[in-house]
Design an enzyme around this catalytic site. Structure first.
Site, mmCIF file in Angstrom:
data_model
loop_
_atom_site.group_PDB
_atom_site.id
_atom_site.type_symbol
_atom_site.label_atom_id
_atom_site.label_comp_id
_atom_site.label_asym_id
_atom_site.label_seq_id
_atom_site.Cartn_x
_atom_site.Cartn_y
_atom_site.Cartn_z
ATOM 1 N N VAL A 9 -28.035 -39.327 -71.223
ATOM 2 C CA VAL A 9 -28.330 -37.913 -71.448
ATOM 3 C C VAL A 9 -28.707 -37.325 -70.101
ATOM 4 O O VAL A 9 -29.115 -38.035 -69.178
ATOM 5 C CB VAL A 9 -29.458 -37.687 -72.490
ATOM 6 C CG1 VAL A 9 -28.995 -38.103 -73.880
ATOM 7 C CG2 VAL A 9 -30.729 -38.405 -72.102
ATOM 8 N N SER A 10 -28.567 -36.006 -69.979
ATOM 9 C CA SER A 10 -28.736 -35.354 -68.689
ATOM 10 C C SER A 10 -30.167 -34.980 -68.343
ATOM 11 O O SER A 10 -30.510 -34.874 -67.174
ATOM 12 C CB SER A 10 -27.873 -34.092 -68.630
ATOM 13 O OG SER A 10 -26.514 -34.432 -68.765
ATOM 14 N N THR A 11 -31.001 -34.743 -69.343
ATOM 15 C CA THR A 11 -32.363 -34.290 -69.054
ATOM 16 C C THR A 11 -33.381 -35.091 -69.846
ATOM 17 O O THR A 11 -33.050 -35.726 -70.854
ATOM 18 C CB THR A 11 -32.540 -32.795 -69.421
ATOM 19 O OG1 THR A 11 -32.431 -32.661 -70.839
ATOM 20 C CG2 THR A 11 -31.510 -31.929 -68.734
#
Length: 185
Positions: A9-11
């Site tokens: 996931v990016s964040t």
């Protein structure tokens, strides 16, 4: 021959359990996961690098979707080429992409092109929105994290860029940028 999953996931606000569960249900013997932007250089995605180094001939790399593996066409195709050279199969949970087949390899190439196209369109729309907001005086950008006067003062006191950066807790590049802007002004 094992199947290894990769979840990303990016964040920090996003969660990994749904991807990990889907990878496990799809047959992953082991899942490596991380929270890091896909647009980060591959070497910053430590879990991906570990997994790519670990994979052996006959193994399968399983990802939820291709955009979890790479964000640019070049990066994705480099990973796919490397895996194919090592005779490692790439599969996705959603879309059932499988690079062990000719149609799967062709589909990966097409998806990569469209994913990059979509990313570029989004970036262009965002840049256009920022230009419009700036023209209307509504967008000022983020507040500077470096006080130029402090940097100039420390430089005048005889400190070098490295010492200034350490003292202020910023990068040397930030120091150089401030000093360059002062010269250009």
């Amino acid at each position: 021959m094992k199947t290894y999953g990769y979840a990303r996931v990016s964040t920090n606000e996003q969660e990994l359990p749904a991807q990990v569960e889907a990878l496990t249900k799809a047959g992953a013997d082991l899942v490596r996961s991380e929270k890091v932007s896909g647009s980060s250089p591959r070497q910053d995605r430590k879990e991906l690098c570990t997994l790519l180094d670990f994979l052996r001939e006959g193994d399968t790399l399983l990802v939820y979707k291709l955009d979890r593996l790479a964000r640019s066409t070049k990066d994705l195709l480099d990973i796919v080429d490397d895996l194919q050279d090592r005779k490692v199969r790439l599969r996705t949970v959603d879309g059932e992409i499988d690079t062990s087949t000719a149609s799967g390899r062709a589909f990966v190439g097409m998806l990569a092109v469209f994913a990059e196209f979509e990313t570029n369109l989004r970036r262009e729309r965002q840049a256009e929105g920022i230009r419009k907001a700036k023209a209307q005086g509504k967008y000022k950008g983020r507040k500077p994290s470096v006080d130029p006067a402090t940097v100039k003062s420390l430089k005048a006191d005889g400190l070098g860029a490295t010492a200034i950066a350490e003292k202020l807790g910023i990068s040397r590049q930030s120091v150089y940028r401030v000093l360059q802007m002062a010269e250009d002004a």
